[in-house]
Design a protein around this motif. Structure first.
Motif, PDB file in Angstrom:
ATOM      1  N   GLU A   1      -3.624  10.558  -8.052  1.00 21.17           N
ATOM      2  CA  GLU A   1      -4.496  10.143  -9.150  1.00 21.17           C
ATOM      3  C   GLU A   1      -4.997  11.379  -9.897  1.00 21.17           C
ATOM      4  OE1 GLU A   1      -8.567   7.578 -10.117  1.00 21.17           O
ATOM      5  OE2 GLU A   1      -8.241   8.317  -8.085  1.00 21.17           O
TER       6      GLU A   1
ATOM      7  N   VAL B   1      -3.584   3.793  -2.005  1.00 24.66           N
ATOM      8  CA  VAL B   1      -3.870   2.642  -2.867  1.00 24.66           C
ATOM      9  C   VAL B   1      -3.451   1.364  -2.149  1.00 24.66           C
ATOM     10  CG1 VAL B   1      -3.422   1.595  -5.119  1.00 24.66           C
ATOM     11  CG2 VAL B   1      -3.566   4.084  -4.908  1.00 24.66           C
TER      12      VAL B   1
ATOM     13  N   ASP C   1       0.850  -1.199   0.000  1.00 22.56           N
ATOM     14  CA  ASP C   1       0.000   0.000   0.000  1.00 22.56           C
ATOM     15  C   ASP C   1       0.880   1.242   0.000  1.00 22.56           C
ATOM     16  OD1 ASP C   1      -0.536   1.248   3.184  1.00 22.56           O
ATOM     17  OD2 ASP C   1       0.593  -0.604   2.918  1.00 22.56           O
TER      18      ASP C   1
ATOM     19  N   TYR D   1     -12.431   0.069  -7.274  1.00 20.58           N
ATOM     20  CA  TYR D   1     -11.584  -1.125  -7.141  1.00 20.58           C
ATOM     21  C   TYR D   1     -11.593  -1.896  -8.458  1.00 20.58           C
ATOM     22  CZ  TYR D   1     -15.766  -4.084  -6.821  1.00 20.58           C
ATOM     23  OH  TYR D   1     -16.935  -4.747  -7.105  1.00 20.58           O
TER      24      TYR D   1
ATOM     25  N   LEU E   1      -7.156  -4.588  -6.470  1.00 17.98           N
ATOM     26  CA  LEU E   1      -6.509  -3.291  -6.237  1.00 17.98           C
ATOM     27  C   LEU E   1      -7.603  -2.311  -5.841  1.00 17.98           C
ATOM     28  CD1 LEU E   1      -3.676  -1.773  -6.669  1.00 17.98           C
ATOM     29  CD2 LEU E   1      -4.763  -0.844  -8.723  1.00 17.98           C
TER      30      LEU E   1
ATOM     31  N   CYS F   1      -8.573   1.622  -4.535  1.00 22.10           N
ATOM     32  CA  CYS F   1      -8.147   3.026  -4.419  1.00 22.10           C
ATOM     33  C   CYS F   1      -9.060   3.707  -3.409  1.00 22.10           C
ATOM     34  CB  CYS F   1      -8.233   3.702  -5.781  1.00 22.10           C
ATOM     35  SG  CYS F   1      -7.783   5.443  -5.742  1.00 22.10           S
TER      36      CYS F   1
ATOM     37  N   TRP G   1       5.184  -1.084  -8.473  1.00 25.11           N
ATOM     38  CA  TRP G   1       3.753  -1.392  -8.485  1.00 25.11           C
ATOM     39  C   TRP G   1       3.424  -2.398  -9.595  1.00 25.11           C
ATOM     40  CZ3 TRP G   1       0.011  -0.468  -5.015  1.00 25.11           C
ATOM     41  CH2 TRP G   1       0.257   0.469  -4.028  1.00 25.11           C
TER      42      TRP G   1
ATOM     43  N   ARG H   1      -4.419   9.779  -3.193  1.00 23.34           N
ATOM     44  CA  ARG H   1      -5.157   8.561  -2.836  1.00 23.34           C
ATOM     45  C   ARG H   1      -4.250   7.597  -2.067  1.00 23.34           C
ATOM     46  NH1 ARG H   1      -9.687  11.067  -3.692  1.00 23.34           N
ATOM     47  NH2 ARG H   1     -10.536  11.025  -5.810  1.00 23.34           N
TER      48      ARG H   1
END
Length: 822
Positions: free
Chosen positions: A273, A284, A268, A312, A291, A293, A413, A282
């Motif tokens: 964004e 995440v 995380d 999501y 995933l 947000c 990521w 955000r």
């Protein structure tokens, strides 16, 4: 700051459209002057002669802009009389009430400023050191009640004008093109402007007048009769600004959700964004199969904190669009570099204030207030600095765009998601209850608790390193097949990472041996990253976001820059492991107080370390040969090079070029044409850095620092042009030559990624950084060097880069320089 929701609340306030009078106290000085009883005012010790000269510059500029402001108010009043005359006829354009609402208090404001201008003008035109005008500013400040009434009515005035435009064509034509008289000395007799723009001018003016008062006080001796009057005017103005700026943050209500834990959290973090053309911070969360947000909601009293799910994507439905496919996605608009620079300057100034308060054992409330302001600016910087697009797509529909500050994070990521996608994943839709449970678990499971800003760090944490890091990238092993390989080096600055160097491409090998040395400037840095890439030569694989061919990351690694390890005179060799690849490198660190030293050359010949006037006289040239040749070569084949002047050249190549120029070797041109372009750019920077005194001179250095700090644009223009005229001719001609070159480089920003701001950051300290004597007089610790002078040095060069073309002949001809830009 305890949580990011409070940050978002703060940001809402910072960005609020109606908050037009926001004027930070850090801009206006916060220490209390003796006996003033006001936390706003600052007593500055001013040398009488120099202070009075600066006063005239400030007043001249302000007077010119005041004339323009009066002309704007006249233009606004011009249609008011005929509109009133028709209001009582059978065919009125507007009613009396509408007219009074739209033009509310404009006549009063006009009369106040006309009287002020008529009284101030002769005092400035017949200037002498005894002139007093503090009473005029004090009277102007005492009439701010009229502005308060205008501000209270401003929103209604705009709405009324807009409604009237929509319902009446005649008024629409009037309001779309009002004629404003030009200044007396201007060639432009009139300019056209909309009514909406003119109605904003009074709002802008109060802040402007307050900035001028601050500038005047800074350059008025404390024993001058004007000083207490100007102090009083500034106090009134600032109290007025504070009174109309006290907006209350809207409180958000929270909903209690059941806690639960159904999935394992893998990763995380905070990401920016781009949503509906605006940037949002955000949090995440990457779970084993989804995933998510989210945004942290503000908890009401007695309730626990929780996240609000924004969207999501099940990992089974998540795909990464190829660079070519991103063409249809929303495009990224980078935040203006000069605004990022302003944020950095504010952060640095606030850090310094906090340290002073702590050293003087100041009140904890004062420190908390400064920390809060620093957080606001750091949050804005965090939100607006990232530019690297990271797009993800739901195969069933929507695409999402994040902006990251480094390829490193994007790779992290992407790799984490792709690793999870290798498992047998099923697509699904979460029910509202399941989504609540999942979102409810985020607060308990999260691993990153605080927004990555300095304000959230403990006081005993390292402030980072300031100076130069010398890095040699030796070699790499562990590649399974031959490839075209290169490395990039990144260091952190203000919480985000910046690429600083790039090795050459070692072609078709499994064991590249670069052995290339780079000099990287550190700005409070704590980490060094090395990324290893495979070069792609396929021109079809172009990223639509930035027109760059996408190279493949083969490995990446990061090491902490430990001051104890790094701050030794000897090279420290290390190996960094990344995805089975090992990169060997060495590094050593030079602190900024060592690197600041300008060492005059002991040789009578050569060009490095020799006064510019000596070199130009010897060469019988206006601009040194080394400057002309390096600039010509960069413009010939380096102007489209990504990161030109920012990416370091190889140190051995730069030293070789330095030796050739110093010896005036006949093979210079042949060597230049064969040399890597980053080495030529590095040689030019080294030449300016090794001048025995900076190009803009030690003598004028304090004045440049004062001039760039002026808040009023017209006064600043007067001062900055006056300072250029004061430079010796060889320095001025060379500076103007370099200025035009850097502007041409910035014109290619879409390709080379070098904006005016980036170039100012690279060259500002090089052209202004003072020699040792001046340095000791102005600077104390390494951190202070960056936080004060280096930031201002960047701002000085940026000012001239953003200025319309400056001609040597025109500059020498003009004795007084007025700006017509209000």
């Amino acid at each position: 700051m305890e949580d990011e929701e409070e940050a978002i609340g703060l940001l809402d306030k910072v960005l609020e459209d109606e908050d037009v009078f926001l004027l930070e106290e850090c801009e206006l000085g916060t220490p209390t002057s003796p006996g003033s009883g006001s936390p706003f005012l600052v007593a500055v010790k001013v040398e009488a002669g120099k202070g009075l000269e600066m006063r005239k510059l400030v007043l001249s500029g302000f007077l010119a802009s005041e004339e323009i402001y009066i002309n704007q108010l006249e233009a606004l009043l011009l249609p008011m009389k005929p509109l009133k005359a028709t209001a009582t006829t059978s065919q009125p354009v507007l009613t009396i009430q509408q007219i009074e609402t739209i033009f509310y208090k404009i006549q009063d404001i006009y009369e106040i400023h006309k009287e002020f201008y008529d009284n101030l003008c002769p005092k400035v035109q017949q200037w002498d050191s005894q002139v007093t005008m503090g009473h005029l500013f004090q009277k102007l400040a005492s009439q701010l009640g009229v502005y308060k009434a205008f501000v209270d009515n401003y929103k209604v005035a705009l709405e009324t004008a807009e409604k009237c435009s929509q319902s009446n064509n005649q008024f629409q034509k009037i309001s779309e093109e009002l004629k404003v008289k030009g200044p007396k000395d201007s060639r432009d007799s009139h300019t056209s402007i909309t009514m909406e723009a003119l109605l904003y001018k009074p709002i802008d003016r109060v802040t402007r007048s307050t900035l001028v008062l601050h500038d005047l006080l800074k350059h008025t001796p404390v024993d001058h009769p004007d000083y207490p009057l100007l102090q009083d005017a500034l106090r009134i103005s600032q109290n007025f600004l504070s009174s109309i700026n006290e907006d209350i943050d809207p409180r958000r209500t929270a909903v209690t959700t059941p806690k639960g834990e159904t999935r394992q959290l893998v990763k995380d973090g905070f990401l920016v964004e781009v949503s509906e053309s605006s940037r949002k911070l955000r949090h995440v969360f990457l779970f084993t199969d989804v995933l998510l947000c989210a945004k942290l909601k503000k908890a009401s009293a007695g309730k626990h904190q929780q996240y609000d799910c924004k969207w999501y994507i099940p990992l089974a439905d998540l795909v990464f669009p190829s660079p070519e496919e991103s063409e249809t996605s929303p495009q990224v608009h980078p935040f203006p570099d000069h605004e990022l620079e302003d944020m950095k300057m504010k952060i640095s100034a606030l850090k310094s204030e906090i340290q002073k308060e702590k050293a003087n054992k100041g009140q904890s409330r004062a420190i908390e207030r400064l920390k809060k302001k620093m957080f606001e600016n750091e949050f804005l910087l965090l939100l607006n600095s990232p530019t690297i697009p990271f797009r993800i797509h739901n195969r069933n529909g929507k695409s999402y765009l994040f902006l990251l500050s480094s390829d490193y994070e994007r790779a992290e990521w992407r790799e984490a998601i792709q690793k999870l996608q290798k498992k047998d994943l099923q697509a699904f839709v979460l029910s509202s209850v399941e989504l609540q449970v999942l979102t409810g678990s985020c607060f308990k499971l999260r691993t990153v608790h605080n927004i990555p800003v300095t304000s959230n760090k403990d006081d005993d944490e390292s402030p980072g390193l300031y100076g130069f890091l010398h890095v040699i990238v030796h070699s790499a092993k562990g590649f399974k097949q031959s490839a075209n390989l290169y490395c990039t080096l990144e260091v952190d600055s203000f919480g985000y990472f910046v690429s600083k160097a790039k090795t050459r491409v070692f072609r078709d090998t499994t064991e590249p041996k670069w052995d290339e040395e780079f000099e990287i400037e550190l700005e409070g840095s704590q980490s060094l990253r090395i990324l290893c890439y495979e070069k792609c030569y396929d021109k079809t694989k172009v990223n639509k976001d930035n027109n760059e061919i996408v190279d493949k990351i083969m490995g990446k690694g990061q090491i902490q820059l430990d001051p104890q390890t790094v701050e030794t005179k000897n090279w420290h060799t290390d190996v960094i492991e990344m995805n089975g690849i090992k990169v060997e490198f060495s590094m050593k660190f030079t602190s900024r107080d060592m690197s600041l030293k300008r060492t005059p050359s002991k040789k009578q010949t050569g060009v490095f370390g020799v006064k510019i006037s000596v070199v130009t006289k010897r060469e019988r040239s206006k601009v040194p040969y080394i400057v002309r040749q390096c600039v010509e070569e960069v413009e010939k084949r380096g102007i489209e090079e990504v990161g030109i002047y920012r990416i370091s050249g190889v140190a051995t190549d730069i030293q070789a070029l330095k030796a050739v120029f110093d010896a005036n070797n006949k093979d210079i041109l042949l060597m230049l044409s064969d040399m890597d372009i980053n080495a030529i750019a590095g040689t030019l920077k080294l030449y300016f850095r090794e001048l025995p005194e900076p190009l803009l001179t030690d003598r004028l250095y304090p004045a440049f620092m004062e001039g760039i700090a002026l808040s009023d644009p017209a006064a600043k223009e007067n001062c900055m042009m006056h300072l250029l005229r004061s430079l010796p001719d060889p320095n001025l001609i060379t500076f103007l030559f370099l200025l035009e070159h850097l502007k041409r480089v910035a014109e290619k920003e879409p390709i080379n990624k070098m904006s005016l701001h980036n170039l100012a950051t690279v060259f500002g300290p090089t052209l202004l950084r003072p020699s040792e004597v001046e340095t000791k007089a102005h600077l104390t610790s390494a951190a202070d060097i960056w936080s004060h002078d280096v930031m201002a040095q960047v701002q000085v060069l940026l000012y001239y880069l953003q200025h319309p073309p400056i001609s040597f002949a025109e500059l020498k001809r003009n004795t007084l320089y007025f700006s017509t830009d209000v």
